[in-house]
Structure formats: structure tokens, C-alpha cells
Design an enzyme around this catalytic site. Structure first.
Site, mmCIF file in Angstrom:
data_model
loop_
_atom_site.group_PDB
_atom_site.id
_atom_site.type_symbol
_atom_site.label_atom_id
_atom_site.label_comp_id
_atom_site.label_asym_id
_atom_site.label_seq_id
_atom_site.Cartn_x
_atom_site.Cartn_y
_atom_site.Cartn_z
ATOM 1 N N CYS A 98 0.833 -1.205 0.000
ATOM 2 C CA CYS A 98 0.000 0.000 0.000
ATOM 3 C C CYS A 98 0.868 1.254 0.000
ATOM 4 O O CYS A 98 1.773 1.390 0.826
ATOM 5 C CB CYS A 98 -0.907 0.009 1.219
ATOM 6 S SG CYS A 98 -2.005 1.436 1.289
ATOM 7 N N LYS A 137 1.923 -9.587 0.736
ATOM 8 C CA LYS A 137 1.487 -8.930 -0.497
ATOM 9 C C LYS A 137 2.427 -7.758 -0.740
ATOM 10 O O LYS A 137 2.624 -6.918 0.152
ATOM 11 C CB LYS A 137 0.040 -8.437 -0.394
ATOM 12 C CG LYS A 137 -0.491 -7.851 -1.712
ATOM 13 C CD LYS A 137 -1.991 -7.561 -1.622
ATOM 14 C CE LYS A 137 -2.534 -7.143 -2.989
ATOM 15 N NZ LYS A 137 -2.094 -5.820 -3.430
ATOM 16 N N HIS A 169 1.763 -7.459 -6.652
ATOM 17 C CA HIS A 169 1.124 -6.444 -7.485
ATOM 18 C C HIS A 169 2.162 -6.033 -8.526
ATOM 19 O O HIS A 169 3.215 -5.503 -8.178
ATOM 20 C CB HIS A 169 0.698 -5.251 -6.635
ATOM 21 C CG HIS A 169 -0.091 -4.219 -7.382
ATOM 22 N ND1 HIS A 169 -1.058 -3.445 -6.780
ATOM 23 C CD2 HIS A 169 -0.080 -3.834 -8.689
ATOM 24 C CE1 HIS A 169 -1.581 -2.621 -7.683
ATOM 25 N NE2 HIS A 169 -0.994 -2.857 -8.838
ATOM 26 N N ASN A 209 -1.319 -9.844 -9.133
ATOM 27 C CA ASN A 209 -2.350 -8.842 -8.869
ATOM 28 C C ASN A 209 -2.028 -7.604 -9.711
ATOM 29 O O ASN A 209 -0.878 -7.329 -10.014
ATOM 30 C CB ASN A 209 -2.348 -8.509 -7.367
ATOM 31 C CG ASN A 209 -3.245 -7.336 -7.002
ATOM 32 O OD1 ASN A 209 -2.822 -6.421 -6.308
ATOM 33 N ND2 ASN A 209 -4.478 -7.343 -7.441
ATOM 34 N N GLY A 210 -3.073 -6.882 -10.104
ATOM 35 C CA GLY A 210 -2.882 -5.622 -10.811
ATOM 36 C C GLY A 210 -3.440 -5.643 -12.218
ATOM 37 O O GLY A 210 -2.940 -6.380 -13.073
ATOM 38 N N GLY A 211 -4.482 -4.862 -12.464
ATOM 39 C CA GLY A 211 -5.005 -4.676 -13.811
ATOM 40 C C GLY A 211 -5.763 -5.851 -14.390
ATOM 41 O O GLY A 211 -6.091 -5.846 -15.581
ATOM 42 N N ARG A 233 -10.493 -4.189 -8.013
ATOM 43 C CA ARG A 233 -11.642 -3.341 -8.345
ATOM 44 C C ARG A 233 -12.678 -4.017 -9.235
ATOM 45 O O ARG A 233 -13.879 -3.809 -9.070
ATOM 46 C CB ARG A 233 -11.149 -2.044 -8.991
ATOM 47 C CG ARG A 233 -10.539 -1.069 -7.980
ATOM 48 C CD ARG A 233 -9.776 0.045 -8.675
ATOM 49 N NE ARG A 233 -8.539 -0.445 -9.296
ATOM 50 C CZ ARG A 233 -7.826 0.243 -10.159
ATOM 51 N NH1 ARG A 233 -8.236 1.441 -10.537
ATOM 52 N NH2 ARG A 233 -6.701 -0.255 -10.655
#
Length: 331
Positions: A98, A137, A169, A209-211, A233
């Protein structure tokens, strides 16, 4: 349940602040019985120093379920992990990804990519205090770091500390100059590097993770050799697209879930929440995207968002909103 969390990690819903609370997770669990769910990040100081144990509240139906912790002090994280394990979580995850200012000021989150030795100490202390899996993560790097150099070193150090599961990520985090929102979109994705890490660390369980916005993309990553895929998301905004077919397509079990049936199944949960003094919108705000891309989606969102905030709003608001969707979905 530890083994269940490992098998469930083939697909997971990312921990997302202000989104993946217990109401969201209960709703998501009705769409997928198998997908691994994560809490919002909970800081170790809040649990250990602040005594905010209510942050660990969850429903038994949410399992398999992981608790994500934020922190950088090994002993404090060990205590927080123990509280989480005692509360029944199947996995304890350390946030090293984060990029928010608040997280940086607390010396945890993505800034920990600069201190792999400290992360390893944290992992070791957490593992010594709990019997469930301790996972990490992370990002591929931060700021001016060279991901091809720092990520292998990061993984080497946490693996030596006993962490055998990591979610990466596939973007850098820029701690200066980009907002947390911009950090989710602007730094370029490097999926190839994550796949290379799986090749270089074959004994580690590596999720990407990511996109990632569809089950087709998730399946492609799995077929290319990764152990798991984490979706953020898209799982929140289009939960039916991601989760309703996840059990069938990712885990080869069950059948596609009918979102109309999910709304009906939410009624008893809503009634219990209201009986305990809660408000309808605390639950239904997570359900606005249930019919995204389907006939009646706009009518559903409007009826729910306008009706759920009214004083005394109950499950009838949800069912009346559903009445606007069902005829269109059947047309």
C-alpha cells in the site's frame, strides 16, 4: 482451514480499504463459495495498542478468509497475528504494497520494499506466533528501485524467513509524486517479471495482482504457470462477472450463481444487521454493481442507492429494486 486457504488462493479478492468489510465479504461469499477473501488492512498498532478487536469481527460464512495486517514492528505484528489467528482467520497477510501517505508515515506498506530484512524479521516473528499461513502482499519495487534486482532479493529473504506464499502487485509504487489512486493505474504493469519470479522460485506459491479485469485473464495467468490470481476493483464493481462463475471456471466445481438469487439470499443477513442497529446502506453500498453490464443495472443502482439511505429502510428496498431488474433480465 489452513489448507483450504491455500487451495482457495487460486483466485482471491484483494484487500481494499473502505470496500472489503464484513458486509462486502458476506455478499461476495454468496457469489463464490471457493474464492479466498481478504479483510481491509488492519494495522497492528490498532489491535495491540488500541485494543480495537472489533476490527476482527467476521461471520463464519466468510471462510476461507485472510486477515491483512499493516505494521513494521516484528513483536507487535506477532501479537496482532496471534489475535487474528485466535479470532479464526485462515491466513495472516502482511501488507508490503500500500502506497498511501498514512501507511508511509507508519513505516509499513510499500515502503517496506526498501527493507526486505525487516520484512523477513516480521514474517519470522509472525510465523512463530501462529499455526496458520503467514503470507506477504508486495509490489515489484518502489520509486527508483530496479524491480529485476530488488524483487528477487525481497523474495529470497522472505522465503528464508518461512514465507512460501506471496501475492505480487505487478506495478511499482511511487511513494512521492503519485497519489494512492494514481499508483493503481499509472506505473506500468510488468506481468512478465512476476511470471519470471515463479520460474525462479518454483517452490513458492505466487499469485499475481494488478489490472486483471476478467476470468479469462485470470485463467490465462494460471495456465501460464502462476499459482493464483488476485482481482481487486473488477471484483468489487462487477462482482457477478468475476465471482458468479469463479467456482465453475477456476475451481471446476459447482455452477454459475444467479445474482437474483443472491439478492434474495441477502435478506436474512440484512434483517439481522438491522435488528442489531445497523443501516441498510452499510450493506447495499457493496451491491450496486451486482447487475453491471446487464439489463436493468442502472435502475437497480438508482433504486438501491436512493432508497437504502432513507430512515427505516429495510430489505423491502432491496427487493423492490430487484423487481425493476428481473423483468428486464428475463426479456
Amino acid at each position: 482451514m489452513t489448507g483450504k486457504a491455500i487451495s482457495a488462493a487460486r483466485l482471491s479478492v484483494a484487500p481494499m480499504m473502505d470496500w472489503t468489510d464484513r458486509h462486502c465479504r458476506y455478499f461476495h461469499r454468496l457469489l463464490s463459495r471457493e474464492t479466498l477473501l481478504y479483510t481491509e488492512m488492519v494495522t497492528a498498532p490498532a489491535l495491540v495498542r488500541g485494543g480495537a478487536l472489533h476490527l476482527l469481527d467476521h461471520n463464519p460464512e466468510e471462510h476461507p478468509l485472510a486477515l491483512q495486517l499493516g505494521g513494521s514492528d516484528p513483536e507487535e505484528l506477532a501479537q496482532a497475528a496471534r489475535l487474528g489467528a485466535d479470532a479464526g482467520y485462515d491466513e495472516i497477510n502482511l501488507n508490503c504494497g500500500c502506497p498511501s501517505d498514512r501507511v508511509q508515515s507508519g513505516t509499513f506498506g510499500a515502503v517496506l520494499m526498501k527493507e526486505p530484512g525487516r520484512v523477513a524479521e516480521c514474517v519470522s516473528a509472525m510465523r512463530a506466533s501462529v499455526d496458520v499461513n503467514v503470507t506477504v502482499k508486495c509490489r515489484i519495487g518502489v520509486d527508483d528501485q530496479q524491480p529485476q534486482e530488488v524483487l528477487p532479493d525481497f523474495l529470497t529473504q522472505i522465503r528464508a524467513a518461512g514465507c512460501m506464499r506471496v501475492t505480487i502487485h505487478a506495478r511499482k509504487a511511487w511513494l512521492q509524486g503519485l497519489s494512492p489512486k494514481e499508483n493503481r493505474d499509472i506505473p506500468p504493469l510488468d506481468y512478465d517479471l512476476v511470471h519470471q519470479m515463479k520460474a525462479d522460485f518454483p517452490d513458492m506459491h505466487i499469485s499475481i495482482n494488478g489490472g486483471i479485469t476478467s476470468l479469462d485473464q485470470a485463467q490465462a495467468h494460471l495456465e501460464a504457470g502462476l499459482d493464483g490470481v488476485m482481482i481487486g476493483r473488477a471484483a468489487y464493481h462487477q462482482p457477478t462477472d468475476i465471482l458468479a462463475q469463479a467456482d465453475m471456471r477456476i475451481y471446476q466445481t459447482g455452477a454459475a450463481v444467479d445474482p437474483i438469487a443472491v439478492v434474495q439470499d441477502m435478506v436474512p443477513y440484512v434483517e439481522r444487521h438491522l435488528a442489531n442497529g445497523g443501516r441498510l446502506h452499510q450493506i447495499t453500498r457493496h451491491m450496486l454493481g451486482l447487475f453491471a453490464g446487464r439489463p436493468g443495472a442502472r435502475a437497480w443502482r438508482r433504486a438501491l442507492s436512493e432508497g437504502a439511505v432513507q430512515n427505516g429502510a429495510g430489505p423491502e428496498v432491496m427487493l423492490q429494486a430487484l423487481d425493476r431488474v428481473a423483468p428486464m433480465a428475463e426479456a
